[in-house]
Design an enzyme around this catalytic site. Sequence first.
Site, PDB file in Angstrom:
ATOM      1  N   ASP A  23      -7.903   2.514  -7.248  1.00  0.00           N
ATOM      2  CA  ASP A  23      -7.522   2.357  -5.843  1.00  0.00           C
ATOM      3  C   ASP A  23      -8.775   1.981  -5.064  1.00  0.00           C
ATOM      4  OD1 ASP A  23      -6.441   2.924  -3.068  1.00  0.00           O
ATOM      5  OD2 ASP A  23      -4.744   3.618  -4.278  1.00  0.00           O
ATOM      6  N   ASP A  74     -11.476  -2.627  -5.868  1.00  0.00           N
ATOM      7  CA  ASP A  74     -10.723  -3.481  -4.955  1.00  0.00           C
ATOM      8  C   ASP A  74      -9.991  -4.535  -5.783  1.00  0.00           C
ATOM      9  OD1 ASP A  74      -9.854  -5.271  -2.962  1.00  0.00           O
ATOM     10  OD2 ASP A  74     -11.686  -5.053  -1.788  1.00  0.00           O
ATOM     11  N   TYR A 109       3.095 -11.180   4.385  1.00  0.00           N
ATOM     12  CA  TYR A 109       3.699 -10.232   3.458  1.00  0.00           C
ATOM     13  C   TYR A 109       4.842 -10.892   2.685  1.00  0.00           C
ATOM     14  CZ  TYR A 109       5.349  -5.699   1.764  1.00  0.00           C
ATOM     15  OH  TYR A 109       5.714  -4.641   0.964  1.00  0.00           O
ATOM     16  N   LYS A 145       4.814 -11.697  -1.299  1.00  0.00           N
ATOM     17  CA  LYS A 145       5.794 -11.068  -2.173  1.00  0.00           C
ATOM     18  C   LYS A 145       6.700 -12.099  -2.849  1.00  0.00           C
ATOM     19  CE  LYS A 145       4.481  -6.811  -1.562  1.00  0.00           C
ATOM     20  NZ  LYS A 145       3.853  -6.045  -2.662  1.00  0.00           N
ATOM     21  N   THR A 149       6.765   6.227   2.159  1.00  0.00           N
ATOM     22  CA  THR A 149       5.336   6.384   1.899  1.00  0.00           C
ATOM     23  C   THR A 149       4.573   6.077   3.186  1.00  0.00           C
ATOM     24  OG1 THR A 149       4.954   4.074   1.269  1.00  0.00           O
ATOM     25  CG2 THR A 149       5.655   5.592  -0.487  1.00  0.00           C
TER      26      THR A 149
END
Length: 274
Positions: A37, A75, A174, A178, A209
């Site tokens: 992460d 990263d 986004y 995707k 989340t």
Amino acid sequence: MGKLEGKVAFITGAARGQGRSHALRLAEEGADIIAIDLCQQIDTVPYPLASADDLAETVAQVEELDRRIVSRQADVRDVGALREAVTEGVAQLGGVDIVLANAGILGVTPDADADQDKLFRDVVDVNLTGVWNTVSAAAPFMIEQGRGGAIVLTSSTQGLTGRGGDGGGALSGYAAAKHGVVGLMRSFSHWLAPHNIRVNSVHPTGVNTDMIINDVLGKVFEAKPDMAQALSNLMPVETIEAIDISNAIAWLVSDEARYVTGVTLPVDAGFTVK
């Protein structure tokens, strides 16, 4: 014995949210984990990203399941750092059989003065280039070891529909990223099929989340109720849980799905057919 006993899974974005859920679910089935992460903030992301403490908590929870785990801060935009993490994980755990390209960000903000070009670039760099980097770092190990495997790329319902678009750099980026993940998945599935490595994508609707449940996105939806409505599900549920995605992935990477490759699997409470 779990259905993933003896397998090693490389998971990005593993410090919290879906990534942690995936790590724990696969560990329950017997897999050892290579967890990475960023554990730093990206300045265009308006909600707090995961911390080093979050990643340490993932490690602790996997170890409580009596599974091995190698964790590193890295990263996904840095393919060299990913290769180093995979190399170290393989050396300690004995290989890599499963790859979950899960790391992602959402830069939607109510700030009218936000740099839309930078919002677009950052989300594409993490959510699309990061997926390319993840597979590029791990697949050569999978090919060389010659024992097949499974790769799951986390896309989104936005990778199938693009609903709710407002022309801004964050949401447009986004959706573009995707959608691009689907293209990578299909291309990778052709590349890796001769090596008995399967590649699929999952497409969650909104998941409970920190990326979705935060004050910033709440303010955006308050200001743009039409967007909130466009992003609602067919079934009467506002969000689903991370474990719902993890359960789907646990099946996809197991031998129960041994001939499933090149598919886009929605876990979306009917979002894409609404």
